[in-house]
Enzyme design. Structure first.
Site, PDB file in Angstrom:
ATOM      1  CG  HIS A 196      -0.196   0.176   2.521  1.00 48.77           C
ATOM      2  ND1 HIS A 196       0.504  -0.854   3.120  1.00 48.77           N
ATOM      3  CD2 HIS A 196      -0.043   1.255   3.351  1.00 48.77           C
ATOM      4  CE1 HIS A 196       1.053  -0.431   4.240  1.00 48.77           C
ATOM      5  NE2 HIS A 196       0.740   0.851   4.406  1.00 48.77           N
TER       6      HIS A 196
ATOM      7  CG  HIS B  94       4.989   1.307   2.829  1.00 46.22           C
ATOM      8  ND1 HIS B  94       4.450   2.442   2.272  1.00 46.22           N
ATOM      9  CD2 HIS B  94       4.383   1.167   4.036  1.00 46.22           C
ATOM     10  CE1 HIS B  94       3.563   2.977   3.092  1.00 46.22           C
ATOM     11  NE2 HIS B  94       3.498   2.218   4.173  1.00 46.22           N
TER      12      HIS B  94
ATOM     13  CG  ASP C 217       1.328   5.339   4.581  1.00 46.30           C
ATOM     14  OD1 ASP C 217       0.897   4.198   4.836  1.00 46.30           O
ATOM     15  OD2 ASP C 217       2.489   5.704   4.815  1.00 46.30           O
TER      16      ASP C 217
ATOM     17  NE  ARG D 278       2.178   6.780   8.452  1.00 48.13           N
ATOM     18  CZ  ARG D 278       1.089   6.085   8.167  1.00 48.13           C
ATOM     19  NH1 ARG D 278       1.167   4.777   7.950  1.00 48.13           N
ATOM     20  NH2 ARG D 278      -0.090   6.690   8.109  1.00 48.13           N
TER      21      ARG D 278
END
Length: 366
Positions: free
Chosen positions: A171, A320, A173, A336
């Site tokens: 995916h 990622h 983000d 994150r």
């Protein structure tokens, strides 16, 4: 003698140490009832435009810089992200735009510094449904342990009972936002005895590896991205939906605003259909593209984390995939921070990474 700055002392005392909390308490995020206005469009000015093409402020001050693969991933030693100047942050933006993801080890940056760091690259994104540390809505927590399967049917819209293969986890983000993520920072500070690596895939090279006829067909097409699975998960858990929009339409082939390179911009995490095609046609093409990304071992990098390592990557031109191979043996924690960037666009005059680098190499030899 003047009294100490009481407000500053209290603020310092009240700062959260997310690593310690995760190790002592386990899963610690909160789900306040706070709602936010829907995100408004804004003009994004990428700091990579201000960068020195040689990226000297980064490359000349590091102890060691080396590429992990030819197509994606660079590791830098000897710099602390917490101490970078604005000039270095600009040069880092260009390096990340070119290499997809850049890794740093032994980093002292804390979550508060991380939020301020990422503001250089765009407004921090607050997730529509995920929990966050108390008082830090801009922070996305990464936490999985040996109780994850037992306590949670799904995390982040991924139903573990339906997860057949790790390839399903690829995916980028929050691509369901009208202006999704740009340069992104993730720090991992707690690791299992082994496992817990992360893969990144280059959207530049994924585009280059397609046949010329197929590339031409895809250029100009748009795809629908949705966060509906995350919304459904939040509703099942009686968690608040912070905003009312979680679907967006973006070009299948995207142009990066700094490099000018074309990148494949679909992934199984959030891309659901291609506009203008029948469901059968759309499903077949997306299935092929998803398998192309997952099977592209020649344009992927696999990073083996050490505690306090940081990855800085460009969500616009990479996908990622976190590897959940450790859920029977230990815990993995990090945090994150994710800024928004420009609305994705396709410039028909843009070039592929391969074409641009070959032309520049030929010009240098002329």
């Amino acid at each position: 003698m003047a009294p100490p700055n009481t407000d500053a002392i209290i603020q310092e005392i009240e700062k959260l140490n997310l690593q310690s909390i995760a190790r002592e308490k386990g899963h610690y995020v909160v789900f306040p009832e706070t709602k936010y206005p829907d995100l408004e469009l804004f003009e994004h000015k990428d700091p990579g435009h201000r960068a020195d093409p040689t990226k000297a402020s980064i490359l000349k001050h590091a102890e060691k810089v080396f590429d992990l693969t030819p197509n994606i991933g660079t590791e830098i030693h000897g710099l602390q992200l917490s101490a970078l100047t604005d000039t270095q942050k600009d040069d880092l933006a260009l390096l990340v735009a070119e290499r997809g993801v850049v890794f740093f080890r032994d980093q002292d940056i804390d979550v508060y510094q991380g939020i301020e760091f990422i503001k250089h690259y765009g407004p921090p994104h607050i997730h529509n449904t995920f929990g966050h540390p108390e008082g830090l809505p801009e922070v996305h927590v990464v936490y999985f342990d040996t109780n994850t399967f037992k306590n949670y049917k799904s995390i982040g819209g991924v139903d573990f009972s339906l997860l057949v293969t790790g390839a399903d986890g690829w995916h980028s983000d929050v691509t369901y936002e009208n202006q999704p993520a740009g340069l992104t920072l993730l720090k991992i500070d707690t690791l299992p005895p082994t496992g817990g690596d992360t893969l990144w895939s280059s959207g530049y090279s994924a585009y280059d590896r397609l046949s010329p006829a197929f590339r031409e067909f895809l250029e100009g097409l748009e795809a629908v991205h949705t966060g509906q699975q995350q919304v459904d998960e939040a509703l099942r858990a009686n968690h608040v939906l912070r905003r009312t929009v979680w679907t967006a339409t973006h070009p299948v082939i995207r142009t990066h605003p700094v490099t000018g390179w074309k990148a494949l911009f679909v992934q199984p995490g959030f891309t659901r259909s291609i506009v203008g095609l029948s469901k059968r046609e759309s499903d077949l093409i997306l299935k092929h593209l998803f398998e192309h990304i997952a099977g592209g071992v020649d344009f992927q990098v696999r990073f083996k984390w050490q505690e306090n390592s940081v990855a800085v990557w460009d969500n616009r031109t990479t996908t990622h995939n976190a590897i959940f191979d450790y859920l029977q043996i230990g815990k993995r924690h990090g945090w994150r921070v994710t800024p928004q960037a420009e609305a994705p666009y396709f410039d028909p005059k843009s070039k592929s990474r391969k074409q641009d680098l070959e032309e520049k190499a030929a010009a240098a030899q002329a």
